[in-house]
Write a protein that holds these residues in place. Structure first.
Motif, mmCIF file in Angstrom:
data_model
loop_
_atom_site.group_PDB
_atom_site.id
_atom_site.type_symbol
_atom_site.label_atom_id
_atom_site.label_comp_id
_atom_site.label_asym_id
_atom_site.label_seq_id
_atom_site.Cartn_x
_atom_site.Cartn_y
_atom_site.Cartn_z
ATOM 1 N N SER A 21 109.397 80.097 12.658
ATOM 2 C CA SER A 21 108.439 79.775 11.606
ATOM 3 C C SER A 21 109.003 80.194 10.252
ATOM 4 O O SER A 21 108.549 81.167 9.653
ATOM 5 C CB SER A 21 107.111 80.481 11.891
ATOM 6 N N PRO A 22 109.993 79.466 9.756
ATOM 7 C CA PRO A 22 110.688 79.869 8.538
ATOM 8 C C PRO A 22 109.789 79.987 7.310
ATOM 9 O O PRO A 22 110.143 80.648 6.348
ATOM 10 C CB PRO A 22 111.745 78.791 8.323
ATOM 11 N N LYS A 23 108.616 79.384 7.348
ATOM 12 C CA LYS A 23 107.718 79.443 6.194
ATOM 13 C C LYS A 23 106.802 80.665 6.224
ATOM 14 O O LYS A 23 105.979 80.842 5.341
ATOM 15 C CB LYS A 23 106.872 78.173 6.123
ATOM 16 N N THR A 24 106.968 81.511 7.232
ATOM 17 C CA THR A 24 106.149 82.717 7.325
ATOM 18 C C THR A 24 106.398 83.587 6.108
ATOM 19 O O THR A 24 107.538 83.838 5.733
ATOM 20 C CB THR A 24 106.488 83.515 8.599
ATOM 21 N N LYS A 25 105.318 84.036 5.496
ATOM 22 C CA LYS A 25 105.415 84.891 4.312
ATOM 23 C C LYS A 25 105.774 86.313 4.738
ATOM 24 O O LYS A 25 105.247 86.832 5.725
ATOM 25 C CB LYS A 25 104.101 84.873 3.553
ATOM 26 N N ILE A 31 111.423 89.857 13.181
ATOM 27 C CA ILE A 31 111.705 89.188 11.909
ATOM 28 C C ILE A 31 112.693 88.053 12.128
ATOM 29 O O ILE A 31 112.513 86.944 11.632
ATOM 30 C CB ILE A 31 112.234 90.196 10.861
ATOM 31 N N GLU A 32 113.738 88.304 12.915
ATOM 32 C CA GLU A 32 114.715 87.261 13.224
ATOM 33 C C GLU A 32 114.053 86.110 13.974
ATOM 34 O O GLU A 32 114.294 84.936 13.693
ATOM 35 C CB GLU A 32 115.865 87.837 14.050
ATOM 36 N N MET A 33 113.173 86.451 14.920
ATOM 37 C CA MET A 33 112.476 85.433 15.686
ATOM 38 C C MET A 33 111.627 84.561 14.765
ATOM 39 O O MET A 33 111.655 83.334 14.872
ATOM 40 C CB MET A 33 111.595 86.092 16.751
ATOM 41 N N LEU A 34 110.874 85.168 13.863
ATOM 42 C CA LEU A 34 110.038 84.387 12.951
ATOM 43 C C LEU A 34 110.875 83.531 12.007
ATOM 44 O O LEU A 34 110.477 82.427 11.654
ATOM 45 C CB LEU A 34 109.114 85.298 12.140
ATOM 46 N N THR A 35 112.027 84.034 11.620
ATOM 47 C CA THR A 35 112.921 83.264 10.762
ATOM 48 C C THR A 35 113.331 81.966 11.455
ATOM 49 O O THR A 35 113.437 80.927 10.822
ATOM 50 C CB THR A 35 114.177 84.098 10.410
ATOM 51 N N GLN A 77 101.407 81.968 24.154
ATOM 52 C CA GLN A 77 100.447 80.960 24.586
ATOM 53 C C GLN A 77 99.409 80.635 23.515
ATOM 54 O O GLN A 77 98.659 79.681 23.656
ATOM 55 C CB GLN A 77 99.720 81.442 25.843
ATOM 56 N N GLU A 78 99.359 81.410 22.457
ATOM 57 C CA GLU A 78 98.363 81.193 21.413
ATOM 58 C C GLU A 78 98.833 80.119 20.443
ATOM 59 O O GLU A 78 100.014 79.921 20.235
ATOM 60 C CB GLU A 78 98.118 82.495 20.664
ATOM 61 N N ALA A 79 97.906 79.444 19.820
ATOM 62 C CA ALA A 79 98.231 78.308 18.939
ATOM 63 C C ALA A 79 98.425 78.718 17.485
ATOM 64 O O ALA A 79 98.968 77.944 16.704
ATOM 65 C CB ALA A 79 97.133 77.262 19.031
ATOM 66 N N TRP A 80 98.005 79.917 17.067
ATOM 67 C CA TRP A 80 98.025 80.252 15.645
ATOM 68 C C TRP A 80 99.430 80.339 15.053
ATOM 69 O O TRP A 80 99.606 80.218 13.849
ATOM 70 C CB TRP A 80 97.276 81.559 15.377
ATOM 71 N N TRP A 81 100.425 80.500 15.880
ATOM 72 C CA TRP A 81 101.784 80.659 15.347
ATOM 73 C C TRP A 81 102.585 79.371 15.357
ATOM 74 O O TRP A 81 103.797 79.380 15.221
ATOM 75 C CB TRP A 81 102.524 81.741 16.142
ATOM 76 N N GLU A 82 101.912 78.238 15.469
ATOM 77 C CA GLU A 82 102.612 76.949 15.573
ATOM 78 C C GLU A 82 103.735 76.821 14.552
ATOM 79 O O GLU A 82 103.614 77.248 13.422
ATOM 80 C CB GLU A 82 101.621 75.798 15.364
#
Length: 86
Positions: free
Chosen positions: A47-51, A40-44, A80-85
């Motif tokens: 990718s701060p816009k992650t729902k 969760i901290e990493m996504l914050t 390495q995946e692009a979906w989490w840009e």
């Protein structure tokens, strides 16, 4: 020796070391795994816009062996995946 199916197969040692540094940065308790609070901290950060309702789903997608943690191999493949840009 790296297996051809391994996420490391097509990466240089320098690139793997760079990704490992990222992994270690987010592995706050240095136990070699990223748990849900660390994720969760990493996504914050990344990718701060992650729902919020997508966080658990994303975690489960990365945690291939469903052990409740993201290990380095799982992280490397995901990184390495692009979906989490972001």
């Amino acid at each position: 020796m790296t297996d051809a199916k391994s996420p490391e197969a097509n990466l240089s040692a320098d690139k793997i070391a760079e990704i490992r540094k990222e992994f270690e940065y987010f592995d706050r308790d240095n136990n070699g795994q990223i748990d849900l609070p660390e994720f969760i901290e990493m996504l914050t950060i990344l990718s701060p816009k992650t729902k919020a309702n997508h966080v658990q789903e994303g975690f489960n997608m990365i945690d291939d062996n469903s052990d409740g943690y993201i290990d380095f191999e799982e992280f490397l493949e995901w990184w390495q995946e692009a979906w989490w840009e972001y």
